[in-house]
Design an enzyme around this catalytic site. Structure first.
Site, PDB file in Angstrom:
ATOM      1  N   LYS A  91       6.135 -25.857  23.031  1.00  0.00           N
ATOM      2  CA  LYS A  91       7.433 -25.226  23.333  1.00  0.00           C
ATOM      3  C   LYS A  91       7.432 -23.744  23.000  1.00  0.00           C
ATOM      4  CE  LYS A  91       7.820 -28.650  24.896  1.00  0.00           C
ATOM      5  NZ  LYS A  91       7.727 -28.868  26.335  1.00  0.00           N
ATOM      6  N   GLU A 120      16.318 -21.031  16.902  1.00  0.00           N
ATOM      7  CA  GLU A 120      17.062 -20.517  18.055  1.00  0.00           C
ATOM      8  C   GLU A 120      18.544 -20.460  17.700  1.00  0.00           C
ATOM      9  OE1 GLU A 120      16.570 -22.856  21.620  1.00  0.00           O
ATOM     10  OE2 GLU A 120      14.428 -22.421  21.741  1.00  0.00           O
ATOM     11  N   ARG A 132       5.776 -32.926  35.525  1.00  0.00           N
ATOM     12  CA  ARG A 132       5.586 -34.239  36.139  1.00  0.00           C
ATOM     13  C   ARG A 132       6.730 -34.488  37.119  1.00  0.00           C
ATOM     14  NH1 ARG A 132       8.461 -35.187  31.365  1.00  0.00           N
ATOM     15  NH2 ARG A 132      10.520 -35.960  31.910  1.00  0.00           N
TER      16      ARG A 132
HETATM   17  C1  MV4 Z   1      19.251 -26.615  22.473  1.00  0.00           C
HETATM   18  C2  MV4 Z   1      20.612 -26.991  22.402  1.00  0.00           C
HETATM   19  C3  MV4 Z   1      21.525 -26.029  22.006  1.00  0.00           C
HETATM   20  N1  MV4 Z   1      21.107 -24.788  21.677  1.00  0.00           N
HETATM   21  N2  MV4 Z   1      18.889 -25.367  22.141  1.00  0.00           N
HETATM   22  C4  MV4 Z   1      17.549 -31.004  23.298  1.00  0.00           C
HETATM   23  C5  MV4 Z   1      16.267 -31.459  23.847  1.00  0.00           C
HETATM   24  C6  MV4 Z   1      15.422 -30.274  24.020  1.00  0.00           C
HETATM   25  N3  MV4 Z   1      14.799 -30.304  25.316  1.00  0.00           N
HETATM   26  C7  MV4 Z   1      16.314 -29.095  23.865  1.00  0.00           C
HETATM   27  N4  MV4 Z   1      17.585 -29.588  23.447  1.00  0.00           N
HETATM   28  C8  MV4 Z   1      18.612 -28.749  23.133  1.00  0.00           C
HETATM   29  N5  MV4 Z   1      18.296 -27.478  22.848  1.00  0.00           N
HETATM   30  C9  MV4 Z   1      19.814 -24.486  21.746  1.00  0.00           C
HETATM   31  N6  MV4 Z   1      19.410 -23.271  21.392  1.00  0.00           N
HETATM   32  C10 MV4 Z   1      20.940 -28.299  22.737  1.00  0.00           C
HETATM   33  C11 MV4 Z   1      19.940 -29.171  23.100  1.00  0.00           C
HETATM   34  C12 MV4 Z   1      20.365 -30.504  23.407  1.00  0.00           C
HETATM   35  C13 MV4 Z   1      20.209 -31.025  24.683  1.00  0.00           C
HETATM   36  C14 MV4 Z   1      19.628 -30.309  25.717  1.00  0.00           C
HETATM   37  C15 MV4 Z   1      19.476 -30.844  26.967  1.00  0.00           C
HETATM   38  C16 MV4 Z   1      19.934 -32.125  27.208  1.00  0.00           C
HETATM   39  C17 MV4 Z   1      20.512 -32.851  26.219  1.00  0.00           C
HETATM   40  C18 MV4 Z   1      20.657 -32.323  24.946  1.00  0.00           C
HETATM   41  C19 MV4 Z   1      21.263 -33.072  23.961  1.00  0.00           C
HETATM   42  C20 MV4 Z   1      21.410 -32.554  22.710  1.00  0.00           C
HETATM   43  C21 MV4 Z   1      20.955 -31.273  22.430  1.00  0.00           C
END
Ligand code: MV4
Length: 510
Positions: free
Chosen positions: A116, A200, A292
């Site tokens: 990441k 972040e 994917r």
């Molecule tokens: C975040 C966020 C809020 N702020 N980054 C969750 C999985 C990972 N792929 C990244 N994720 C998140 N990153 C910042 N800076 C909230 C999430 C997140 C989320 C993102 C996409 C889909 C579902 C989620 C569920 C909870 C938190």
């Protein structure tokens, strides 16, 4: 074009790929574990090879078994589907080293997007917006709190090696920092064998919007538009749609260009997805790229008319994409519900059993991508996803009505499923307004999964006992309330309530 493709997967996605092969005139080879010897994907493929016992570590995850199966059947290419070996760089490399074609991105692109922090650095270098934060792992608590002050609380700690939300911790103030860092490190170490954590700014209340890209080996990379994936629980998506109510044509163009830029920077070829957070002000931030095919690819197929799986195969065979970016725009609306063998009224506990009855929905605009049939055993060896139910209609309202109708047609007995939960979401006023973000489902879970109110449950039990006593021979008659209930136009919700009441009254069967 290839003569023969090996499909290194199972269930509904293996069957989806078999179907693409057949339409392209390519022979398909399925693989199966002992648990799947009689599965539909095995029967529908032209050939099938056993790859081991039920546990996936000893079957679907064994790269050498896949290569051996390809060699024995003369397959020239391997499609990994999703999950299992699909995002393992060593597997993509081993396929290539064996003189076969991996139907997916180059191993180098998988590696570039696998870490990441590396993906963040790559995005920043390509001018792709990412959430404000660091790219270097935090050294210690002092380094972390100093950095957090810079961005302002709340901040989010993330595992550098991670993805999918593991090793993530929200920190709301400096007092919580040390504990959160410990927890994030421990979780990251357990999940990825690497305790590197970075920081972040925490985006509050965003949507999860992702862009499907498709690139060929001649340097063309296209955006197939967005999918709205905010309806998720614990990082498991439940419902996806295309397009998104939050994305205008202008925003679609900008997000699409951004996703293509990220893909190009990674040397991307074939189908991939760039995940973004879209905040309340319409600002978007690149999160990560899934290298994917994804579970939710059908909604994009339905609104663009482009068969993504067929194009994955054609691109891998060296064909050129014949589309121009300006010719691609969403037509109508598509919604997907993931039908899982989980019990929503019991914390989504996985449910096991044998499918004893299955009535599939049909009619206009309905697509069932499933991997089960009557007699299928649903166990705990694999993911609880049974099928994707997908609909396409001219507008979002029409698609919701169509999904509701299709869910009502679906009858699946033998295991608990997410079907009733999906019905309730389709009936939900906030969902119908499109007022969803990534925390929406968790916030609404109690009201969407509660069982019948006690009074109704008691009444239902009494009626059930009476029906049993009648030997279940109930005449099909019009319920007494029918005139009142059916007068004027009825919403789908009204009609369901009316049907439920009629059933509770013992006036109709079903
Ligand atoms: C975040 C966020 C809020 N702020 N980054 C969750 C999985 C990972 N792929 C990244 N994720 C998140 N990153 C910042 N800076 C909230 C999430 C997140 C989320 C993102 C996409 C889909 C579902 C989620 C569920 C909870 C938190």
């Amino acid at each position: 074009m290839f003569n023969t493709i090996l499909i290194a997967n199972r269930g509904e996605i293996a069957l989806r790929i078999v179907r693409a092969c057949h339409e392209l005139g390519v022979r398909s080879v399925a693989v199966y574990s002992d648990a799947d010897a009689h599965a539909p994907h095995v029967r529908e493929a032209d050939l099938a090879v056993r790859v081991g016992p039920a546990p996936s570590r000893e079957s679907y995850l064994v790269a050498d078994r896949m290569l051996e199966a390809a060699r024995r059947t003369g397959a020239e290419a391997i499609h990994p589907g999703y999950g299992f070996l699909s995002e393992r760089e060593p597997f993509a490399r081993a396929v290539r080293d064996a003189g076969l074609v991996f139907i997916g991105p180059p191993a180098e692109a998988i590696a570039a997007m696998g870490s990441k922090t590396a993906a963040r650095r790559l995005a920043i270098g390509a001018g792709v917006p990412v959430v404000p934060g660091t790219t270097e792992p935090l050294r210690d608590v002092d380094d972390g709190t100093a950095t957090a002050e810079q961005f302002g609380y709340p901040v989010l700690l993330k595992a550098a090696a991670g993805g999918g939300g593991k090793g993530m911790r929200v920190v709301r103030g400096p007092g919580e920092f040390a504990g959160a860092l410990d927890a994030a490190r421990r979780e990251a170490k357990n999940a990825f064998g690497d305790d590197a954590v970075y920081i972040e700014q925490y985006i509050v209340g965003p949507r999860h919007v992702e862009i499907q890209v498709l690139g060929d080996t001649f340097g063309t990379i296209l955006s197939l538009g967005e999918r709205e994936c905010s309806v998720q629980r614990r990082n498991q998506k439940m419902i996806e749609e295309a397009p998104s109510v939050a994305v205008s044509a202008e925003l679609r163009r900008r997000m699409g260009e951004t996703a293509v830029r990220a893909a190009r920077a990674a040397g991307y070829v074939n189908a991939g997805t760039c995940e973004f957070l879209l905040d309340r002000d319409g600002a978007f931030y690149f999160l990560e790229m899934n290298t994917r095919l994804q579970v939710e690819h059908p909604v994009t197929e339905l609104v663009t008319g482009i068969d993504i799986v067929q194009w994955q195969i054609r691109i891998a065979a060296g064909e050129r994409l014949p589309f121009r970016q300006e010719d691609i725009s969403p037509n109508g609306w598509a919604i997907e519900c993931r039908i899982t063998s989980e019990d929503p009224s019991n914390g989504f506990l996985p449910s096991t059993g044998r499918i004893s009855f299955l009535r599939l929905p049909g009619g206009p605009g309905v697509r069932w991508d499933g991997g089960i049939e009557v007699g299928s055993d649903v166990g705990l060896h694999y993911d609880p996803m049974l099928a994707q139910l997908v609909v396409h209609a001219s507008t979002r309202d029409a698609a919701i009505a169509r999904m509701h109708r299709a869910l009502l047609e679906l009858t699946l007995e033998g295991v608990e499923t997410s079907r009733d939960f999906h019905l309730r979401v389709m009936e939900d006023e906030e969902f119908r307004r499109g007022a969803i973000e990534i925390q929406w489902l968790e916030r609404r879970l109690a009201s969407l999964t509660s069982v019948l109110p006690p009074a109704d449950a008691a009444r239902a039990a009494t009626i059930a006992a009476a029906l049993l006593a009648e030997g279940e021979r109930v005449r099909r008659v019009v319920p007494s309330g029918a005139n009142g209930g059916a007068a004027g136009s009825t919403s789908a919700g009204d009609r369901v309530a009316w049907r439920r009441a009629a059933r509770l009254d013992g006036l109709v069967e079903g």
